[in-house]
Each structure stands twice: as C-alpha cells, then as structure tokens.
Design a protein around this motif. Structure first.
Motif, mmCIF file in Angstrom:
data_model
loop_
_atom_site.group_PDB
_atom_site.id
_atom_site.type_symbol
_atom_site.label_atom_id
_atom_site.label_comp_id
_atom_site.label_asym_id
_atom_site.label_seq_id
_atom_site.Cartn_x
_atom_site.Cartn_y
_atom_site.Cartn_z
ATOM 1 N N ASN A 19 0.833 -1.199 0.000
ATOM 2 C CA ASN A 19 0.000 0.000 0.000
ATOM 3 C C ASN A 19 0.868 1.250 0.000
ATOM 4 N N VAL A 20 1.954 1.213 0.789
ATOM 5 C CA VAL A 20 2.853 2.355 0.891
ATOM 6 C C VAL A 20 4.291 1.884 0.669
ATOM 7 N N PHE A 42 1.081 3.973 -2.892
ATOM 8 C CA PHE A 42 1.398 5.364 -2.616
ATOM 9 C C PHE A 42 2.890 5.398 -2.316
ATOM 10 N N VAL A 43 3.629 6.286 -2.968
ATOM 11 C CA VAL A 43 5.079 6.332 -2.836
ATOM 12 C C VAL A 43 5.494 7.602 -2.095
ATOM 13 N N ILE A 44 6.156 7.411 -0.970
ATOM 14 C CA ILE A 44 6.783 8.518 -0.262
ATOM 15 C C ILE A 44 8.261 8.420 -0.599
ATOM 16 N N THR A 45 8.799 9.462 -1.184
ATOM 17 C CA THR A 45 10.197 9.418 -1.581
ATOM 18 C C THR A 45 10.950 10.564 -0.921
ATOM 19 N N VAL A 46 12.155 10.270 -0.467
ATOM 20 C CA VAL A 46 12.959 11.285 0.204
ATOM 21 C C VAL A 46 14.293 11.437 -0.520
ATOM 22 N N LEU A 102 3.487 6.444 10.212
ATOM 23 C CA LEU A 102 3.318 5.759 8.936
ATOM 24 C C LEU A 102 4.090 4.451 8.975
ATOM 25 N N LYS A 103 3.537 3.438 8.346
ATOM 26 C CA LYS A 103 4.177 2.128 8.321
ATOM 27 C C LYS A 103 4.271 1.642 6.879
ATOM 28 N N PRO A 104 5.343 2.020 6.206
ATOM 29 C CA PRO A 104 5.483 1.564 4.823
ATOM 30 C C PRO A 104 5.611 0.044 4.766
ATOM 31 N N ASP A 105 5.080 -0.526 3.704
ATOM 32 C CA ASP A 105 5.196 -1.963 3.491
ATOM 33 C C ASP A 105 6.576 -2.325 2.961
ATOM 34 N N ILE A 106 7.127 -1.434 2.159
ATOM 35 C CA ILE A 106 8.437 -1.654 1.544
ATOM 36 C C ILE A 106 9.252 -0.378 1.664
ATOM 37 N N VAL A 107 10.534 -0.538 1.969
ATOM 38 C CA VAL A 107 11.477 0.569 1.874
ATOM 39 C C VAL A 107 12.451 0.210 0.774
#
Length: 186
Positions: A19-20, A42-46, A102-107
């Motif tokens: 999901n994230v 949904f992609v959170i990118t830093v 937030l709990k991303p599924d994948i980093v």
C-alpha cells in the motif's frame, strides 16, 4: 507487466501487494515513476535533491543539480496523486515517516551508494521498523566493482548481523521473508 527497471519475477509481486512504498533516493524520479505506475502503491520518496558531492566533478551531473527537484516534479507529474516527495536527508525523512506513525510496506533504498551510507540507512530504518515489519530492498547491487561493491557489502553485513535472508536479481536486492527464493546469496 513490469518494465526492465523493476523485475516482475523478483520484486513485482512485493510492490504490487504494497500500500505504501518508502523510497530513499529519488534523483530524477525514474524508480519513483515505475513504482507508482506498476504497483498502485502510494510512494513517499525522500531526497535532498542536492546530488552527491562525489559526482560533482562530472559536468553532465553538475548541470542537473540546480534543478534536480524541479526536474523530479516534472518527470513525476503524471503520478502526482500517488507520490509524496520529501525534500530532506534520508535520516530526516526516515525520522519523519516513522515518527508520524506511517508504516510503509516496503522501503526501497537507492540513496547514498557508499558502504557507510547504505549501512547507515539500513540501521536507521531498522531502529524504527524492527526490520521484520517492513520489507527492505534496493538497487545497485553491482555498483562500483572497483570499490568492492559497497552497496552489496553493506547489505550483506547488515543481513548477516540480523540473520536476514538476502537475495538479488541483476542490480536489485531484497532482505525479507521470501528473499530465499531464486537468487539467494546466503
């Protein structure tokens, strides 16, 4: 179908079920776009969008640095509803994401490619996510043979220390349950 950039038989099902996705390192947004397009995540990118100081001797890279963030936004515009860019260091981004609950599924790790940088990012994520609650993967497994493959060495050391299976396919790697599939290196 996944393009060559994200091999469907190696990471595809993991990205499709996420999901994230939290991406460390965006550069011009190539991996960001592929993740957004082919995974429906949904992609959170830093990324600090300042480039890597070690690359600044390369004139073609140096020309891109002043407009990295703007170029990233233009490149990712078609996916703007599913991408959140954070313009900061990976350390600050990891802090913000995990402290926000937030709990991303994948980093997906593709930021600082130095041995120290990859190991630092892995350790920092692990300190928040307990590692086993998030899938860790990344790019550039085969990067810089002349330097002893620093990404690979950091990933292998981290995996060994934490008893995690690691596998790779081409330039991609992953550390999580299911990593002992084809391509396992432990």
């Amino acid at each position: 179908a996944f393009p060559f950039f994200l091999p469907s038989d190696f990471l595809g099902k993991d990205f499709r079920s996420a999901n994230v996705v939290f991406e460390l390192g965006a550069w011009l947004g190539k991996s960001t776009r592929w993740i957004a397009k082919y995974s429906d995540s949904f992609v959170i990118t830093v990324d600090h969008f300042k480039g890597n100081g070690k690359q600044h001797h390369d004139k073609s890279v140096l020309k891109k640095v002043p407009t990295l963030f703007e170029t990233f936004l233009v490149n990712c515009w078609n996916h703007r509803d599913s991408i959140l860019p954070l313009r900061m260091t990976t350390e600050d981004g990891i802090n913000l994401v995990f402290k926000s609950g937030l709990k991303p599924d994948i980093v997906f790790i593709d930021a600082d490619h130095s041995y120290e940088g990859v190991l630092r990012d892995l350790k920092h994520i692990w300190s928040f996510a307990d590692g086993r609650s998030v899938k860790l993967c990344g790019h550039d497994w085969n990067w810089r043979k002349e330097l002893g493959f620093p990404v690979r060495m950091a990933v292998m050391e981290f995996a060994e220390k934490h008893g995690l299976p690691v596998s790779n396919s081409g330039t991609f790697w992953k550390l999580f349950d299911g990593a002992t599939e084809a391509g396992a290196v432990q």
